[in-house]
Design a protein around this motif. Structure first.
Motif, mmCIF file in Angstrom:
data_model
loop_
_atom_site.group_PDB
_atom_site.id
_atom_site.type_symbol
_atom_site.label_atom_id
_atom_site.label_comp_id
_atom_site.label_asym_id
_atom_site.label_seq_id
_atom_site.Cartn_x
_atom_site.Cartn_y
_atom_site.Cartn_z
ATOM 1 N N LYS A 504 0.755 -1.534 0.167
ATOM 2 C CA LYS A 504 0.116 -0.168 -0.117
ATOM 3 C C LYS A 504 1.135 1.517 -0.220
ATOM 4 C CE LYS A 504 -1.069 0.840 5.073
ATOM 5 N NZ LYS A 504 -1.653 0.497 6.264
ATOM 6 N N THR A 505 2.414 1.121 0.530
ATOM 7 C CA THR A 505 3.121 2.250 0.876
ATOM 8 C C THR A 505 3.582 2.769 -0.637
ATOM 9 O OG1 THR A 505 4.483 1.140 2.179
ATOM 10 C CG2 THR A 505 2.856 2.441 3.271
ATOM 11 N N GLY A 506 4.809 1.445 -1.396
ATOM 12 C CA GLY A 506 4.984 1.967 -2.324
ATOM 13 C C GLY A 506 4.664 1.171 -3.579
ATOM 14 N N ILE A 507 4.288 -0.186 -3.350
ATOM 15 C CA ILE A 507 3.503 -0.376 -4.759
ATOM 16 C C ILE A 507 2.852 -0.262 -5.247
ATOM 17 C CG2 ILE A 507 3.323 -3.034 -5.632
ATOM 18 C CD1 ILE A 507 4.661 -4.374 -3.883
ATOM 19 N N PHE A 508 1.271 -0.185 -4.812
ATOM 20 C CA PHE A 508 -0.021 0.360 -4.780
ATOM 21 C C PHE A 508 0.164 1.503 -5.862
ATOM 22 C CE2 PHE A 508 -3.981 3.290 -4.453
ATOM 23 C CZ PHE A 508 -4.419 1.993 -5.174
ATOM 24 N N PRO A 509 0.675 2.838 -4.953
ATOM 25 C CA PRO A 509 0.439 4.253 -5.937
ATOM 26 C C PRO A 509 1.501 4.172 -6.948
ATOM 27 C CG PRO A 509 1.608 4.079 -3.809
ATOM 28 C CD PRO A 509 1.710 3.194 -3.491
ATOM 29 N N ILE A 510 2.267 2.640 -7.178
ATOM 30 C CA ILE A 510 3.122 3.420 -8.604
ATOM 31 C C ILE A 510 2.152 2.650 -9.684
ATOM 32 C CG2 ILE A 510 4.926 2.433 -10.108
ATOM 33 C CD1 ILE A 510 6.892 2.071 -7.982
ATOM 34 N N VAL A 511 1.605 1.360 -9.136
ATOM 35 C CA VAL A 511 0.866 0.330 -10.247
ATOM 36 C C VAL A 511 -0.886 0.925 -10.347
ATOM 37 C CG1 VAL A 511 -0.911 -1.570 -10.558
ATOM 38 C CG2 VAL A 511 1.220 -1.653 -9.534
ATOM 39 N N VAL A 540 5.017 10.629 -22.532
ATOM 40 C CA VAL A 540 4.819 11.059 -21.174
ATOM 41 C C VAL A 540 5.642 11.249 -19.906
ATOM 42 C CG1 VAL A 540 2.140 10.391 -19.415
ATOM 43 C CG2 VAL A 540 2.365 10.280 -22.007
ATOM 44 N N LEU A 541 6.462 10.226 -19.268
ATOM 45 C CA LEU A 541 7.250 9.864 -18.853
ATOM 46 C C LEU A 541 8.243 9.542 -19.793
ATOM 47 C CD1 LEU A 541 6.072 6.794 -17.131
ATOM 48 C CD2 LEU A 541 5.923 9.462 -16.258
ATOM 49 N N ASP A 542 9.382 10.889 -19.463
ATOM 50 C CA ASP A 542 9.867 10.675 -20.077
ATOM 51 C C ASP A 542 11.681 9.040 -19.125
ATOM 52 O OD1 ASP A 542 13.294 11.132 -17.345
ATOM 53 O OD2 ASP A 542 11.229 12.387 -17.114
ATOM 54 N N GLU A 543 12.343 9.235 -20.680
ATOM 55 C CA GLU A 543 13.665 7.266 -20.061
ATOM 56 C C GLU A 543 13.742 7.249 -18.749
ATOM 57 O OE1 GLU A 543 17.058 6.518 -22.260
ATOM 58 O OE2 GLU A 543 15.321 6.391 -23.681
ATOM 59 N N THR A 544 14.528 8.868 -18.090
ATOM 60 C CA THR A 544 15.475 8.654 -16.926
ATOM 61 C C THR A 544 14.242 7.979 -16.094
ATOM 62 O OG1 THR A 544 17.247 9.693 -17.722
ATOM 63 C CG2 THR A 544 17.020 9.163 -15.309
ATOM 64 N N PHE A 545 13.302 8.616 -15.583
ATOM 65 C CA PHE A 545 12.480 8.576 -14.866
ATOM 66 C C PHE A 545 11.279 6.876 -14.630
ATOM 67 C CE2 PHE A 545 8.331 9.080 -12.465
ATOM 68 C CZ PHE A 545 9.329 8.915 -10.965
ATOM 69 N N VAL A 552 12.420 0.298 -9.108
ATOM 70 C CA VAL A 552 11.751 0.717 -8.051
ATOM 71 C C VAL A 552 10.619 -0.321 -7.585
ATOM 72 C CG1 VAL A 552 10.824 2.083 -6.458
ATOM 73 C CG2 VAL A 552 12.738 2.563 -7.648
ATOM 74 N N LEU A 553 9.887 -0.559 -8.581
ATOM 75 C CA LEU A 553 8.575 -1.752 -8.377
ATOM 76 C C LEU A 553 9.259 -3.242 -8.058
ATOM 77 C CD1 LEU A 553 5.307 -1.510 -8.471
ATOM 78 C CD2 LEU A 553 5.573 -2.261 -11.347
ATOM 79 N N ASN A 554 9.899 -3.541 -9.754
ATOM 80 C CA ASN A 554 10.993 -4.597 -9.637
ATOM 81 C C ASN A 554 10.717 -5.067 -7.875
ATOM 82 O OD1 ASN A 554 10.975 -6.987 -11.158
ATOM 83 N ND2 ASN A 554 13.368 -6.574 -10.296
ATOM 84 N N PHE A 555 12.102 -3.923 -7.523
ATOM 85 C CA PHE A 555 13.084 -3.748 -6.542
ATOM 86 C C PHE A 555 11.777 -4.896 -5.465
ATOM 87 C CE2 PHE A 555 15.316 -1.756 -2.890
ATOM 88 C CZ PHE A 555 15.829 -3.101 -2.183
ATOM 89 N N MET A 556 10.881 -3.376 -5.225
ATOM 90 C CA MET A 556 9.517 -3.486 -4.340
ATOM 91 C C MET A 556 8.731 -4.913 -4.021
ATOM 92 S SD MET A 556 8.087 0.253 -3.417
ATOM 93 C CE MET A 556 9.449 1.419 -3.075
ATOM 94 N N ASN A 557 8.841 -5.101 -5.529
ATOM 95 C CA ASN A 557 8.479 -6.051 -6.023
ATOM 96 C C ASN A 557 9.066 -7.363 -5.181
ATOM 97 O OD1 ASN A 557 5.168 -6.832 -6.274
ATOM 98 N ND2 ASN A 557 6.260 -5.635 -8.693
ATOM 99 N N THR A 558 10.017 -7.607 -5.497
ATOM 100 C CA THR A 558 11.052 -8.680 -4.559
ATOM 101 C C THR A 558 11.262 -8.881 -4.073
ATOM 102 O OG1 THR A 558 12.570 -7.832 -6.856
ATOM 103 C CG2 THR A 558 13.320 -9.575 -4.671
ATOM 104 N N LEU A 559 11.107 -7.685 -2.866
ATOM 105 C CA LEU A 559 11.307 -7.749 -1.088
ATOM 106 C C LEU A 559 9.851 -7.997 -1.041
ATOM 107 C CD1 LEU A 559 12.563 -3.734 -0.377
ATOM 108 C CD2 LEU A 559 14.499 -6.045 -0.156
ATOM 109 N N GLY A 594 14.229 3.824 -3.312
ATOM 110 C CA GLY A 594 12.908 4.074 -3.702
ATOM 111 C C GLY A 594 11.258 5.007 -3.109
ATOM 112 N N PHE A 595 11.335 4.696 -2.057
ATOM 113 C CA PHE A 595 10.440 5.733 -1.625
ATOM 114 C C PHE A 595 10.736 7.311 -2.281
ATOM 115 C CE2 PHE A 595 8.799 2.488 1.418
ATOM 116 C CZ PHE A 595 8.068 1.984 1.375
ATOM 117 N N LYS A 596 11.831 7.518 -2.645
ATOM 118 C CA LYS A 596 12.044 9.159 -2.874
ATOM 119 C C LYS A 596 11.618 8.828 -4.156
ATOM 120 C CE LYS A 596 16.247 9.728 -0.011
ATOM 121 N NZ LYS A 596 17.725 10.744 0.330
ATOM 122 N N VAL A 597 11.469 7.808 -4.922
ATOM 123 C CA VAL A 597 11.052 8.147 -5.860
ATOM 124 C C VAL A 597 9.527 7.799 -6.140
ATOM 125 C CG1 VAL A 597 11.214 6.546 -8.385
ATOM 126 C CG2 VAL A 597 13.271 6.513 -7.223
#
Length: 615
Positions: A504-511, A540-545, A552-559, A594-597
Motif C-alpha cells: 500500500k505504501t510503495g507498490i500500489f502508488p506506482i501501479v 508522458v514519462l521521460d526515459e530516465t524516470f 523500483v517497482l521490481n525491487f519492491m516486488n522482490t522484497l 525507492g520511496f523517494k522515487v
C-alpha cells in the motif's frame, strides 16, 4: 572522542561499514568532533582548501534539517546518518543546514572523502543513481546462481538445424531437406505472407489423413504465426513462450536472421532437474484433481526462480502464463457439455490481469457473454462449480466476491457496458475499485473482442468526462511514505516493530498511478511495466524516470515476494508486511531511495490530475 569510538561508529554506517578495518582506521583518524547549538546554520560548499565548510558531516547526536535553494525542507538527519556529500560531489549547487536539536557531529575533511571514492563500494554508493544501484544488486544475485540452467541463454541449449523452403516447393522437397538436415520442422517462406512452420507430424497428417500428394505445394500446410526467440534471450523466457503459445518449437533468431529451431524436448533436457519440468502436466490433465500437483510445482518454481536471482517481473510473467493455462484447463474440463459458454470471454483481472501476481492471493475473474447468446438457466450453477474448482486448487476466494460465481461479474456484453456506465456515473470507493480491476482485465479464453469492446466503452467515456480522472487518481495519495520526519522507518501498530506494508505504501502508488496515466492516454496494455514503456514511448514519462520507476517497482516486488516465501516456509498466510530489521543495510538504503522515487511520482500524479483539489 577516541579513534576507536569513531571506528565503532563507522562500523554502523553504510556504505562505510563495508570497508576493511585498515581503511576505516584511516578515516577515523581524520575525523574530529564538533558541536552545534540549536538554531545553528551550516552551509557546505566544495572547497579546494581545508576550510571548515569543506567537510562531510556524521550525526552522533541531535538532528539537522536540510533545505534547498528555495528554502524547501528536503530531509532531516539523525543518529548514524551523514550529510553534505551532494555538495562536495557537486550534485547540488546550494544546500543549507539548520540544527533543529542541538547536535554533536563528526566531520570528515573533503580531501579524505574524495580520496575514498577510489574504493569501488564507496564510489558506487555516492556516484551511481538508483537505477545503477538496483541493477548492480540484481547482477550480484544472478551471479550467485550463474550455473543454474534457468539463468542460461538460448544459445546454451542444443538446437536443430534450420531448414527453409518456399511455399511453392513440394511436400517431397520439404521432406527431403528435413531428412538431410536431420530435423523435424521446416520454416515456410511465402513472398506475400508471413512465414510459417511445418513439422513432421503436420506432413504426416497431410499425406495420411488429408489426402495431400507428395507433389502438392507445402505452403497450405504451414502453421502461422511463426513463434521465435532471440538467441541471447533467457531459457526461461523460451519456456514461457512455449507455454503461452502452446507450441513445442521456437525458431531461434539472431539480430539479422533466423538461425535454428529449439525443440521442447531439448529445452526440457536442460531443465531435467528443475522444478518447472512438471508444468507440461497441465496439457495432460484429464480431471481437475490432476491439476493439484501442477499447482504445487508452480509454487516450487517461484521459490526456485527467486533463489536463482531472476527478476520478479520475469517470474510473474512465467507464473501468470502457467496460472492462465491452468485456469483455461479447468474451464475446458468443466465446459465439455456446455457449448453456449464456449462462445463467451473468460477474463482474469487485477494483479492476475496485469500478470503481476506471483504468490497466489485471491482470484479475480469475470465472464462476458455475447448479446446473441441467451443466458442458460444453469449458467450460475456452472460458474459456482468453476469458482469452487479454483478454490480447491489453491486459488482463494476473493474477499470482495469479484468472481464469475457472482452474477455481477457474469453478464452479457450489453449488461456489462451498462453496469460500467453506472459505476462511472456514480463513483464511490467501491465502484472506482471495480473500474480499476476491470481496466486491468485480460482475456484468457474465448472471444477477446468482447473485452476489447467493453474497454473501448471505458476509454470513450473517460475521454468525454475528464473530470472523472482526479477522483480516479485519489487513491495514489491515500497512503503516506513509511519514513518519518527524522528519516526513520514508521513503526506499524500494534506490533510496535519496524515493519511496513510495502504494497500500500510503495507498490500500489506506482501501479495505480501508472494505471491512471494509461487510462488517460488510451493505453490498452495491462502489465505495469508495459504501461510504463508505452508512456515513455509517448513522451508522458521521460526515459530516465520511467526506467527508475520500473526498477523500483521490481525491487519492491522482490522484497515483498521474499517476505512472502519466508511466511510460507513458516506455514503462515502471506501478507504484504516486511520486517525492516530483516533487510540488509544496502536493502534499507535502496528502499529509502525507492520511496523517494515513489514520492516524486506521487507529486507528478498530483500535478497531472490536480488530485489535491478533490481530496
Amino acid at each position: 572522542m577516541s579513534t576507536q569510538q569513531a571506528l565503532n561508529f563507522l562500523h554502523q554506517v553504510s556504505p562505510f561499514s563495508s570497508l576493511n578495518d585498515k581503511v576505516l582506521a584511516t578515516i577515523a583518524d581524520a575525523m574530529d568532533v564538533v558541536y552545534f547549538a540549536l538554531g545553528s546554520q551550516l552551509e557546505i560548499t566544495q572547497s579546494q582548501s581545508e576550510k571548515q565548510n569543506g567537510y562531510l558531516y556524521f550525526v552522533i547526536k541531535g538532528h539537522v534539517a536540510e533545505y534547498d535553494a528555495e528554502q524547501q525542507q528536503r530531509a532531516v538527519y539523525g543518529h548514524n546518518t551523514f550529510f553534505g556529500e551532494a555538495t562536495l560531489l557537486q550534485k547540488e549547487s546550494f544546500l543549507r543546514y539548520e540544527v533543529i536539536e542541538e547536535a554533536i557531529l563528526y566531520r570528515l575533511p573533503q580531501s579524505v572523502f574524495i580520496a575514498l571514492l577510489e574504493q569501488p563500494n564507496i564510489e558506487g554508493y555516492f556516484v551511481d543513481d538508483i537505477l545503477t544501484k538496483l541493477n548492480r544488486l540484481q547482477s550480484q544475485r544472478q551471479a550467485e546462481a550463474s550455473s543454474d540452467a534457468l539463468m542460461g541463454i538460448v544459445s546454451d541449449a542444443p538446437w536443430q538445424n534450420l531448414v527453409v523452403v518456399s511455399a511453392e516447393q513440394s511436400i517431397r522437397d520439404c521432406v527431403e531437406q528435413m531428412h538431410k538436415q536431420q530435423t523435424d520442422a521446416s520454416v515456410i517462406e511465402q513472398p506475400d505472407n508471413e512465414p510459417g512452420i511445418v513439422t513432421s507430424i503436420d506432413l504426416l497428417n497431410a499425406l495420411a489423413l488429408n489426402e495431400h500428394q507428395l507433389d502438392d505445394a507445402v505452403g497450405p500446410i504451414a502453421n502461422r504465426p511463426l513463434v521465435t526467440v532471440h538467441q541471447l534471450d533467457y531459457l526461461f523466457n523460451a519456456l514461457l513462450k512455449m507455454t503461452k503459445y502452446r507450441v513445442n518449437r521456437l525458431v531461434v533468431r539472431s539480430d539479422e536472421e533466423l538461425i535454428g529451431v529449439l525443440h521442447q524436448k531439448e529445452l526440457m533436457s536442460v531443465f531435467a532437474n528443475q522444478s518447472g519440468l512438471a508444468v507440461v502436466k497441465i496439457q495432460q490433465a484429464q480431471t481437475v484433481a490432476d491439476l493439484r500437483a501442477v499447482v504445487d510445482e508452480i509454487d516450487r518454481l517461484v521459490i526456485h526462480l527467486n533463489n536463482r536471482g531472476v527478476k520478479t517481473h520475469y517470474i510473474a510473467k512465467l507464473v501468470n502464463e502457467l496460472h492462465r493455462k491452468l485456469i483455461q484447463k479447468v474451464f475446458e474440463l468443466l465446459t465439455i457439455d456446455r457449448p453456449e459458454v464456449q462462445q463467451g470471454c473468460l477474463m482474469v483481472m487485477g494483479s492476475e490481469g496485469r500478470a503481476e501476481q506471483v504468490i497466489r492471493t485471491d482470484q479475480d475473474n469475470a465472464f462476458i457473454l455475447p448479446d446473441s447468446v441467451q443466458k442458460h438457466p444453469g449458467l450460475g450453477v456452472f460458474m459456482q462449480q468453476f469458482s469452487q474448482a479454483l478454490i480447491d486448487l489453491g486459488f482463494p476466494r476473493c474477499p470482495g466476491n469479484i468472481m464469475v460465481s457472482n452474477p455481477e461479474w457474469c453478464l452479457t456484453l450489453s449488461e456489462f457496458k451498462q453496469q460500467l456506465r453506472d459505476w462511472l456515473n456514480h463513483p464511490t470507493a467501491d465502484t472506482l475499485m471495480k473500474v480499476s480491476i476491470l481496466f486491468d482485465a485480460e482475456a484468457i479464453l474465448g472471444d477477446a473482442n468482447l473485452l476489447a469492446e467493453l474497454k473501448q466503452t471505458l476509454f470513450k467515456w473517460v475521454a468525454a468526462n475528464q473530470h472523472f480522472l482526479p477522483h480516479f487518481a485519489k487513491p495514489v495519495l491515500m497512503f503516506d511514505t513509511p519514513i518519518n520526519f527524522f528519516g526513520h522507518w514508521v513503526k506499524e501498530k500494534p506490533s510496535g516493530q519496524a515493519q511496513i506494508d510495502l504494497k500500500k505504501t510503495g507498490i500500489f502508488p506506482i501501479v495505480h498511478g501508472v494505471r491512471c496515466l494509461a487510462l488517460k492516454h488510451g493505453i490498452t496494455k495491462t502489465n505495469t511495466h508495459w504501461r510504463i514503456k508505452a508512456l515513455m514511448d509517448m513522451g508522458v514519462l521521460d526515459e530516465t524516470f520511467g526506467f527508475e520507476l520500473g526498477e523500483v517497482l521490481n525491487f519492491m516486488n522482490t522484497l515483498r515476494l521474499e517476505a512472502m516465501i519466508v511466511q510460507l516456509n513458516c506455514e503462515k498466510t502471506p501478507d504484504n508486511l516486511i520486517q525492516v530489521t530483516q533487510l540488509s543495510s544496502l536493502q534499507q538504503d535502496l528502499l529509502k531511495d525507492g520511496f523517494k522515487v515513489v514520492s516524486r511520482f506521487k507529486q507528478r500524479i498530483d500535478h497531472q490530475f490536480k488530485v489535491s483539489a478533490v481530496l
